[in-house]
Design a protein around this motif. Sequence first.
Motif, mmCIF file in Angstrom:
data_model
loop_
_atom_site.group_PDB
_atom_site.id
_atom_site.type_symbol
_atom_site.label_atom_id
_atom_site.label_comp_id
_atom_site.label_asym_id
_atom_site.label_seq_id
_atom_site.Cartn_x
_atom_site.Cartn_y
_atom_site.Cartn_z
ATOM 1 N N GLY A 4 0.814 -1.213 0.000
ATOM 2 C CA GLY A 4 0.000 0.000 0.000
ATOM 3 C C GLY A 4 0.841 1.252 0.000
ATOM 4 N N LEU A 5 1.945 1.226 0.761
ATOM 5 C CA LEU A 5 2.839 2.379 0.771
ATOM 6 C C LEU A 5 3.483 2.595 -0.587
ATOM 7 C CD1 LEU A 5 4.606 1.941 4.237
ATOM 8 C CD2 LEU A 5 2.925 3.672 3.608
ATOM 9 N N ALA A 6 3.899 1.499 -1.230
ATOM 10 C CA ALA A 6 4.513 1.609 -2.554
ATOM 11 C C ALA A 6 3.519 2.156 -3.573
ATOM 12 C CB ALA A 6 5.033 0.247 -3.002
ATOM 13 N N GLU A 7 2.267 1.700 -3.475
ATOM 14 C CA GLU A 7 1.247 2.190 -4.409
ATOM 15 C C GLU A 7 0.991 3.678 -4.199
ATOM 16 O OE1 GLU A 7 -3.393 1.214 -5.643
ATOM 17 O OE2 GLU A 7 -2.313 -0.069 -4.227
ATOM 18 N N THR A 8 0.946 4.090 -2.935
ATOM 19 C CA THR A 8 0.752 5.512 -2.636
ATOM 20 C C THR A 8 1.923 6.347 -3.146
ATOM 21 O OG1 THR A 8 -0.514 4.952 -0.655
ATOM 22 C CG2 THR A 8 0.393 7.188 -0.795
ATOM 23 N N PHE A 9 3.144 5.812 -2.977
ATOM 24 C CA PHE A 9 4.343 6.514 -3.423
ATOM 25 C C PHE A 9 4.318 6.740 -4.932
ATOM 26 C CE2 PHE A 9 8.603 6.172 -5.279
ATOM 27 C CZ PHE A 9 9.236 7.241 -4.675
ATOM 28 N N TRP A 10 4.010 5.686 -5.689
ATOM 29 C CA TRP A 10 4.009 5.815 -7.144
ATOM 30 C C TRP A 10 2.857 6.683 -7.639
ATOM 31 C CZ3 TRP A 10 8.225 5.111 -9.478
ATOM 32 C CH2 TRP A 10 9.125 4.136 -9.079
ATOM 33 N N ARG A 11 1.733 6.641 -6.913
ATOM 34 C CA ARG A 11 0.618 7.508 -7.308
ATOM 35 C C ARG A 11 0.988 8.979 -7.129
ATOM 36 N NH1 ARG A 11 -2.852 5.248 -4.500
ATOM 37 N NH2 ARG A 11 -2.973 6.653 -2.696
ATOM 38 N N ARG A 12 1.659 9.279 -6.022
ATOM 39 C CA ARG A 12 2.095 10.667 -5.801
ATOM 40 C C ARG A 12 3.169 11.076 -6.803
ATOM 41 N NH1 ARG A 12 2.602 10.954 0.834
ATOM 42 N NH2 ARG A 12 0.346 10.871 1.268
ATOM 43 N N ALA A 13 4.061 10.135 -7.134
ATOM 44 C CA ALA A 13 5.101 10.441 -8.109
ATOM 45 C C ALA A 13 4.494 10.763 -9.478
ATOM 46 C CB ALA A 13 6.067 9.274 -8.222
ATOM 47 N N LYS A 14 3.502 9.991 -9.897
ATOM 48 C CA LYS A 14 2.847 10.257 -11.185
ATOM 49 C C LYS A 14 2.115 11.599 -11.158
ATOM 50 C CE LYS A 14 2.242 5.419 -12.558
ATOM 51 N NZ LYS A 14 1.281 4.339 -12.863
ATOM 52 N N LYS A 15 1.541 11.922 -10.017
ATOM 53 C CA LYS A 15 0.856 13.213 -9.893
ATOM 54 C C LYS A 15 1.844 14.362 -10.038
ATOM 55 C CE LYS A 15 -2.170 15.795 -6.770
ATOM 56 N NZ LYS A 15 -2.872 15.782 -5.454
ATOM 57 N N LYS A 16 3.023 14.207 -9.438
ATOM 58 C CA LYS A 16 4.048 15.245 -9.547
ATOM 59 C C LYS A 16 4.583 15.343 -10.973
ATOM 60 C CE LYS A 16 5.502 14.892 -4.713
ATOM 61 N NZ LYS A 16 6.584 14.507 -3.784
ATOM 62 N N GLN A 17 4.701 14.209 -11.660
ATOM 63 C CA GLN A 17 5.132 14.235 -13.056
ATOM 64 C C GLN A 17 4.136 14.997 -13.924
ATOM 65 O OE1 GLN A 17 5.645 10.101 -14.072
ATOM 66 N NE2 GLN A 17 7.789 10.066 -13.436
ATOM 67 N N LYS A 18 2.859 14.725 -13.723
ATOM 68 C CA LYS A 18 1.833 15.434 -14.486
ATOM 69 C C LYS A 18 1.890 16.938 -14.193
ATOM 70 C CE LYS A 18 -1.401 11.534 -14.710
ATOM 71 N NZ LYS A 18 -2.738 11.016 -14.310
ATOM 72 N N LEU A 19 2.104 17.269 -12.928
ATOM 73 C CA LEU A 19 2.193 18.683 -12.563
ATOM 74 C C LEU A 19 3.391 19.347 -13.225
ATOM 75 C CD1 LEU A 19 1.099 21.022 -10.876
ATOM 76 C CD2 LEU A 19 2.467 20.187 -8.955
ATOM 77 N N LEU A 20 4.518 18.624 -13.293
ATOM 78 C CA LEU A 20 5.709 19.157 -13.956
ATOM 79 C C LEU A 20 5.434 19.430 -15.429
ATOM 80 C CD1 LEU A 20 8.709 19.830 -14.228
ATOM 81 C CD2 LEU A 20 9.164 17.371 -14.430
ATOM 82 N N PHE A 21 4.812 18.478 -16.119
ATOM 83 C CA PHE A 21 4.496 18.668 -17.541
ATOM 84 C C PHE A 21 3.500 19.806 -17.733
ATOM 85 C CE2 PHE A 21 5.654 14.005 -17.944
ATOM 86 C CZ PHE A 21 6.877 14.269 -18.535
ATOM 87 N N LEU A 22 2.563 19.937 -16.790
ATOM 88 C CA LEU A 22 1.592 21.028 -16.883
ATOM 89 C C LEU A 22 2.272 22.376 -16.734
ATOM 90 C CD1 LEU A 22 -1.386 21.921 -17.041
ATOM 91 C CD2 LEU A 22 -1.503 21.674 -14.556
ATOM 92 N N LEU A 23 3.194 22.499 -15.764
ATOM 93 C CA LEU A 23 3.920 23.747 -15.567
ATOM 94 C C LEU A 23 4.801 24.076 -16.770
ATOM 95 C CD1 LEU A 23 5.011 23.390 -11.828
ATOM 96 C CD2 LEU A 23 3.354 25.011 -12.753
ATOM 97 N N ALA A 24 5.478 23.045 -17.308
ATOM 98 C CA ALA A 24 6.329 23.269 -18.485
ATOM 99 C C ALA A 24 5.491 23.702 -19.685
ATOM 100 C CB ALA A 24 7.117 21.996 -18.809
ATOM 101 N N GLY A 25 4.335 23.065 -19.876
ATOM 102 C CA GLY A 25 3.466 23.448 -20.981
ATOM 103 C C GLY A 25 2.921 24.850 -20.822
ATOM 104 N N ALA A 26 2.536 25.208 -19.591
ATOM 105 C CA ALA A 26 2.023 26.552 -19.347
ATOM 106 C C ALA A 26 3.098 27.604 -19.584
ATOM 107 C CB ALA A 26 1.496 26.653 -17.910
ATOM 108 N N THR A 27 4.349 27.287 -19.207
ATOM 109 C CA THR A 27 5.456 28.227 -19.443
ATOM 110 C C THR A 27 5.719 28.402 -20.926
ATOM 111 O OG1 THR A 27 6.464 27.569 -17.341
ATOM 112 C CG2 THR A 27 7.873 28.713 -18.920
#
Length: 337
Positions: A4-27
């Motif tokens: 469960g911890l590993a699943e939570t970790f990877w879910r948060r990591a994917k969320k941060k990746q999406k946020l990074l791409f969103l910020l880069a696209g907005a810039t």
Amino acid sequence: MSHGLAETFWRRAKKKQKLLFLLAGATAVLAVVAVSFGTYPIKLIHVVQSLLRLVDDTRAVVVWNVRLPRIAASLSVGAGLALAGLFIQTLLRNPLGSPSTLGISQGAAFGASCVIILFQAGPFWTAAAAFAGSLGATVLIVVLGRVRGLTPEAVILAGVALSSLFGAGTVLLQVLSDETRLARAVAWSFGDVGRSNWTQIGWVSLSVMCLWVVGFLWRWHLNALDMGEEPAKNLGISVESLRWQGLVLAALVSALATAFHGVIAFVGLIAPHAARRIVGADHRFLVPVTAVLGAALLLLADTFSRTILGTGSFPVGVVTSFLGAPLFLTLLLKRRA
């Protein structure tokens, strides 16, 4: 439980990746839109046509020869100063670390003032002297820290002392100069991304990419150092070697940016703090998000100076200082709360 911890970790990591791409696209979108603003307004459709080389008129000349170099300089310098600030803050474990607080920017201003006032040097030697001044400040910091064994907190204090020393030297030179040289020296000290050419932008961009790569390679070391020096040493990390190598690399990037574009304050201080609030302290995401936020912050400040404050020659360094100070205070107050 571990699954469960590993699943939570990877879910948060994917969320941060999406946020990074969103910020880069907005810039990226912001950069295209920013090309249309200025004393000579250009419609967005004409900007796109000029970028795609579909037209060859006055608007295309303005886009390629005036606006694009300024936009590219804003992105590269903003990202570079932000990454340099992140490295300094992490390696010294001090939230007040930045190129300005270490005296790097003030060293550049002193070097540039020397050649402008004493020798009436041209742009090339002015940039070279500013770079030498930045490196001189870096060497002094490294020597004081390594030879005298200063703590990270004491290194920041030494940087503040050097900033005051270089600032006093710059003022003394200005007092002894005539009006023409004084005007040139003061004009250089104001940060301005509109003064550089593609060669200078290329050098700054290359240094930023190198620092980005180093941040990626050192991501686990920086994460360990964030937990404290003792845990990092227990993991086999040479903290002192990592610290001084990183500080030298950060100083080189900020020295290049300052030498070509003058003193631009607060970007290296604000962007890392804002990035930590968005993605946390994991340097796998903190390094790229800091770079993107720094680029976007300086681009917004320059666009504001070109459109709201008049002719386009208003120094962006003044804007970042006015906008950065209250923003930094807001971050501190929210963090305290």
